[in-house]
Design a protein around this motif. Structure first.
Motif, short mmCIF file in Angstrom:
data_model
loop_
_atom_site.label_atom_id
_atom_site.label_comp_id
_atom_site.label_asym_id
_atom_site.label_seq_id
_atom_site.Cartn_x
_atom_site.Cartn_y
_atom_site.Cartn_z
N GLU A 88 0.83 -1.21 0.00
CA GLU A 88 0.00 0.00 0.00
C GLU A 88 0.86 1.25 0.00
O GLU A 88 0.55 2.23 -0.70
N ASN A 100 -0.72 7.69 5.28
CA ASN A 100 -1.23 7.71 6.65
C ASN A 100 -0.94 6.34 7.24
O ASN A 100 -1.65 5.37 6.94
N ALA A 102 -1.29 4.91 10.13
CA ALA A 102 -2.34 4.26 10.91
C ALA A 102 -3.36 3.60 9.99
O ALA A 102 -3.79 2.46 10.22
N SER A 103 -3.75 4.30 8.93
CA SER A 103 -4.71 3.75 7.97
C SER A 103 -4.11 2.57 7.22
O SER A 103 -4.77 1.55 7.00
N SER A 106 -4.03 -0.42 9.45
CA SER A 106 -5.39 -0.94 9.64
C SER A 106 -5.81 -1.81 8.47
O SER A 106 -6.35 -2.91 8.65
N HIS A 107 -5.54 -1.34 7.25
CA HIS A 107 -5.85 -2.13 6.06
C HIS A 107 -5.03 -3.42 6.04
O HIS A 107 -5.54 -4.48 5.66
N PHE A 253 -7.52 3.40 -2.05
CA PHE A 253 -7.33 3.42 -0.60
C PHE A 253 -7.96 4.64 0.07
O PHE A 253 -7.86 4.79 1.28
N GLU A 254 -8.57 5.50 -0.71
CA GLU A 254 -9.16 6.70 -0.14
C GLU A 254 -10.51 6.40 0.50
O GLU A 254 -11.22 5.50 0.08
#
Length: 254
Positions: A88, A100, A102-103, A106-107, A253-254
């Motif tokens: 990613e 980001n 953290a994002s 999470s993914h 990914f948005e």
């Protein structure tokens, strides 16, 4: 943009240069630290039993095998989380999007279990096809080489859809991918051997624990480089095959 040796290595170094901090965080947490921990654990375990770990392994009780198996599974899942996150980051970085962390993590955690199943499917099929004089297994592995990045980078494909997508992306480029892996393997082997040699002549070389941890660091760093290289190959293939603009790839990914 065509898929070339120079293009892949250029993207590989650009990926590292532009996302160094994010890659270091992911690599340390999910690749290097687990590798060091596993080497440390093996060292302590062997020391406790008063023999080398190979001999200890052959004389273990069943419950210890189960414990090691569970630990190995955790190690694999952590590495897969790292692989998903790095993929990613490669896509976002290539599209000029802000990473980001953290994002991204999470993914990556969400994708870890499906990717584990996907890796098992690819590994099993590779092993079965390798029974046919090895070559079919190698060809399948090359064809499915970017199945995991495809699953991460193109949500909605599903497990077998990711394998099929990898077949599409690698078509006409499989020998090139094999060449890239051979070159990268040689480079990685030389660097690992050099670092191991340096470690063996340092003042800490006489401390077995120090050497064990150093080997864990080297192996973890080597795995991290491989993960980044796979991501670079995937992004290069998409740009070459689909003519996909980096911004379009990152938009998922948005």
């Amino acid at each position: 943009m065509d898929f070339t040796f120079g293009g892949v290595f250029s993207r590989f170094f650009k990926l590292i240069g532009e996302n160094l901090s994010s890659l270091l965080v992911v690599g340390l947490l999910f690749t290097i630290a687990p590798a060091v921990a596993s080497y440390y654990g093996l060292f302590i375990w062997a020391s406790t039993n008063g023999t080398d770990w190979q001999t200890t392994f052959m004389t273990m009780r069943p419950e210890v095998y189960a414990l090691l198996g569970g630990g190995g599974l955790v190690f694999i899942i952590l590495n897969l989380i790292g692989t998903c996150a790095i993929t990613e980051i490669a896509i976002l970085g290539g599209g000029g999007s802000k990473v980001n962390l953290a994002s991204v993590l999470s993914h990556a955690v969400r994708n870890a279990f499906p990717v584990l199943i996907l890796g098992f499917i690819v590994g099993l099929l590779t092993a079965l096809l390798s029974l046919l004089l090895i070559i079919p297994g190698i060809m399948f592995l090359l064809a499915a080489y970017v199945a995991i990045p495809a699953y991460v980078g193109q949500p909605g494909l599903g497990l077998w859809g990711a394998v099929k997508r990898s077949f599409e992306l690698t078509r006409n480029h499989r020998w090139g991918i094999l060449g890239l892996l051979i070159v990268m393997g040689i480079i990685s082997g030389i660097i690992s051997a050099a670092l191991s040699g340096i470690a063996s002549v340092t003042p800490m070389a006489d401390v077995p624990l120090s050497l064990s941890i150093t080997q864990g660091l080297i192996n973890g760093a080597s795995t991290l480089i491989d993960q980044i290289f796979v991501a670079a190959i995937y992004v290069s293939l998409r740009k070459s095959k689909d003519r996909t603009m980096p911004e379009q790839a990152a938009a998922v990914f948005e």
